[in-house]
Design an enzyme around this catalytic site. Structure first.
Site, PDB file in Angstrom:
ATOM      1  N   ASP A 148     -19.025 -90.993  -9.195  1.00  0.00           N
ATOM      2  CA  ASP A 148     -18.294 -89.820  -9.679  1.00  0.00           C
ATOM      3  C   ASP A 148     -16.785 -90.071  -9.683  1.00  0.00           C
ATOM      4  O   ASP A 148     -16.324 -91.181  -9.408  1.00  0.00           O
ATOM      5  CB  ASP A 148     -18.667 -88.612  -8.826  1.00  0.00           C
ATOM      6  CG  ASP A 148     -18.829 -87.337  -9.634  1.00  0.00           C
ATOM      7  OD1 ASP A 148     -18.135 -87.188 -10.661  1.00  0.00           O
ATOM      8  OD2 ASP A 148     -19.647 -86.486  -9.250  1.00  0.00           O
TER       9      ASP A 148
ATOM     10  N   TRP B 293     -16.813 -88.405 -16.655  1.00  0.00           N
ATOM     11  CA  TRP B 293     -16.614 -87.107 -17.307  1.00  0.00           C
ATOM     12  C   TRP B 293     -16.079 -87.195 -18.729  1.00  0.00           C
ATOM     13  O   TRP B 293     -15.588 -86.206 -19.278  1.00  0.00           O
ATOM     14  CB  TRP B 293     -15.704 -86.195 -16.491  1.00  0.00           C
ATOM     15  CG  TRP B 293     -16.006 -86.092 -15.030  1.00  0.00           C
ATOM     16  CD1 TRP B 293     -17.215 -86.301 -14.416  1.00  0.00           C
ATOM     17  CD2 TRP B 293     -15.092 -85.762 -13.990  1.00  0.00           C
ATOM     18  NE1 TRP B 293     -17.106 -86.126 -13.069  1.00  0.00           N
ATOM     19  CE2 TRP B 293     -15.815 -85.788 -12.771  1.00  0.00           C
ATOM     20  CE3 TRP B 293     -13.747 -85.438 -13.958  1.00  0.00           C
ATOM     21  CZ2 TRP B 293     -15.208 -85.509 -11.545  1.00  0.00           C
ATOM     22  CZ3 TRP B 293     -13.156 -85.155 -12.741  1.00  0.00           C
ATOM     23  CH2 TRP B 293     -13.880 -85.186 -11.560  1.00  0.00           C
TER      24      TRP B 293
ATOM     25  N   ASP C  17     -19.774 -81.532 -16.492  1.00  0.00           N
ATOM     26  CA  ASP C  17     -21.085 -81.193 -15.948  1.00  0.00           C
ATOM     27  C   ASP C  17     -21.835 -80.219 -16.854  1.00  0.00           C
ATOM     28  O   ASP C  17     -21.248 -79.271 -17.400  1.00  0.00           O
ATOM     29  CB  ASP C  17     -20.937 -80.550 -14.568  1.00  0.00           C
ATOM     30  CG  ASP C  17     -20.548 -81.554 -13.505  1.00  0.00           C
ATOM     31  OD1 ASP C  17     -20.458 -82.759 -13.821  1.00  0.00           O
ATOM     32  OD2 ASP C  17     -20.331 -81.133 -12.353  1.00  0.00           O
TER      33      ASP C  17
END
Length: 407
Positions: free
Chosen positions: A169, A203, A224
């Protein structure tokens, strides 16, 4: 053949210096144009990954009982046989701080047996285990340390536990950018002594699809996802812009599946799964498979839809026609000269007649084709020439495979 630096021309000099990239030949990327970027070659991800991830349903409420029960349910439900092989722990699996020696360790209350024992159990069932970390000092929950500055130590620790997959992440980062931090972990994983699938959860920053394949096996092109119609369509739209960068070894990732979490209708979940399948997106289940419904299991285990996603051609399908704000045609090439075609009605109120023409999908005008409805498991009667038309309900789709059969 001329040699090309695996780092790619777009990378910062600092990133190149830090990771010590190797060289691959230009022939490794021929056949797809300059957009079919260089790939890290760890032998993984020849088709999009399939598995399960804890986050969308459980969030931080995970423990070794939940994971073992999930493993058992994946096997007993037939999902493992359908191709779902990765069991991925997301955030909150580790203790809040590193050990005094600087190692990441399992949370002793949630995983008292440790990750190695859990990995052994997962492997004993014919599955693979994945873990989660972040290219920052902490993970996104702030309940466990990230791997920034500890990449080599963590990669070797994961390898020693038998870990097969890492979702990485992008929270609690420092002043360095993604082109520095994400390659560091790629290099560490390659030196860990074990092939580990590397999933970049960046992302969609910095056009990750244009460089992600030099370092990982998949890369998040979006923020997300959540269990809403708007979120699913938004994510797949963003992902579609990068279709040309996907190929065997590395895949665009519009985030995990929400199928079965209860926020959408049955037809909307069919749209969700169909779009992910034709777009060669990772199929990572995000619901509680220990209490899975018959309808949800039917969607997730449909072998004909999964076969579209896993087709060896590795070409991402994309939107090829948009008639108004509601009606779309998506298409992609499959092996054996076949075409996958999705007719989508985004509208919420009325049935619509949707036509796909052979020009939309790259078939010659005079070619006749059989049409297989992969959700009904039926081949439509007759042959079609030049076009195919179907009625599609609101928030619904039809998914076909067109097989040329001559004139």
């Amino acid at each position: 053949m001329a040699e090309i630096n695996r780092c790619g021309a777009a990378l910062l000099p600092l990133a190149v210096a830090l990771i010590g990239c190797s060289l691959v030949t230009a022939g490794a990327v021929t056949g797809g144009g300059s957009a079919r970027r260089l790939l890290v070659d760890n032998g993984l991800a020849r088709t999009p990954q399939m598995g399960w991830n804890s986050w969308n349903h459980f969030g931080c409420d995970i423990n070794e009982t939940v994971i073992r029960s999930t493993v058992d349910a994946l096997v007993s439900s037939g999902l493992t046989s359908a191709g779902y092989t990765y069991v991925n722990l997301d955030d909150c699996w580790a203790d809040n701080q590193r050990t005094k020696e600087g190692y990441m360790a399992a949370n002793p209350d949630r995983f008292p047996s440790g990750i190695k024992a859990l990995t052994d159990y997962v492997h004993s069932k014919g599955l693979k285990l994945g873990l989660y970390s972040s290219a920052g000092t902490r993970t996104c929950s702030n309940r466990m340390p990230g791997s920034l500055g500890h990449e080599d130590t963590d990669a070797k620790t994961f390898a020693s536990w038998g870990v097969d997959y890492l979702k990485y992440d992008n929270c609690y980062r420092d002043d360095s950018n993604e082109l520095v931090r994400f390659p560091r972990m790629s290099h560490a994983l390659r030196n860990s002594g074990r092939p580990i699938f590397y999933s970049l959860c960046e992302w969609g920053y910095m056009d990750v699809a244009t460089w992600g394949g030099s370092y990982g096996n998949s890369w998040r092109t979006t923020g997300d996802i959540n269990d809403t119609w708007t979120s699913i369509l938004s994510n797949i739209d963003q992902n579609d812009a990068y279709a040309k960068y996907a190929k065997p070894g590395g895949w665009n990732d519009p985030d995990m599946l929400e199928v079965g979490n209860g926020g959408l209708t049955h037809d909307e979940y069919i749209v969700h799964f169909s779009l992910w399948a034709i777009a060669k997106a990772p199929l990572i289940i995000g619901c509680d498979v220990t209490s899975i419904s018959k309808d949800t299991l039917g969607i997730l285990s449909n072998p004909e839809v999964i076969a579209i996603n896993q087709d060896r051609s590795g070409i991402q399908g994309r939107r090829v026609r948009k008639y108004d704000n509601e009606i779309e045609v998506w298409a992609g090439r499959l092996s054996g000269h076949r075409k996958a075609v999705l007719l989508l009605n985004r509208g919420a109120t009325s049935r619509r007649s949707i036509t796909v023409t052979w020009a939309d999908v790259g078939l010659r005008r005079g070619v006749a084709a059989e049409a297989r409805d992969v959700w009904k498991h039926e081949t439509l009667p007759g042959r079609f020439a030049g076009r195919l038309t179907a009625e599609v309900g609101p928030h619904s789709c039809k998914l076909f495979i067109l097989t040329p059969v001559g004139r």
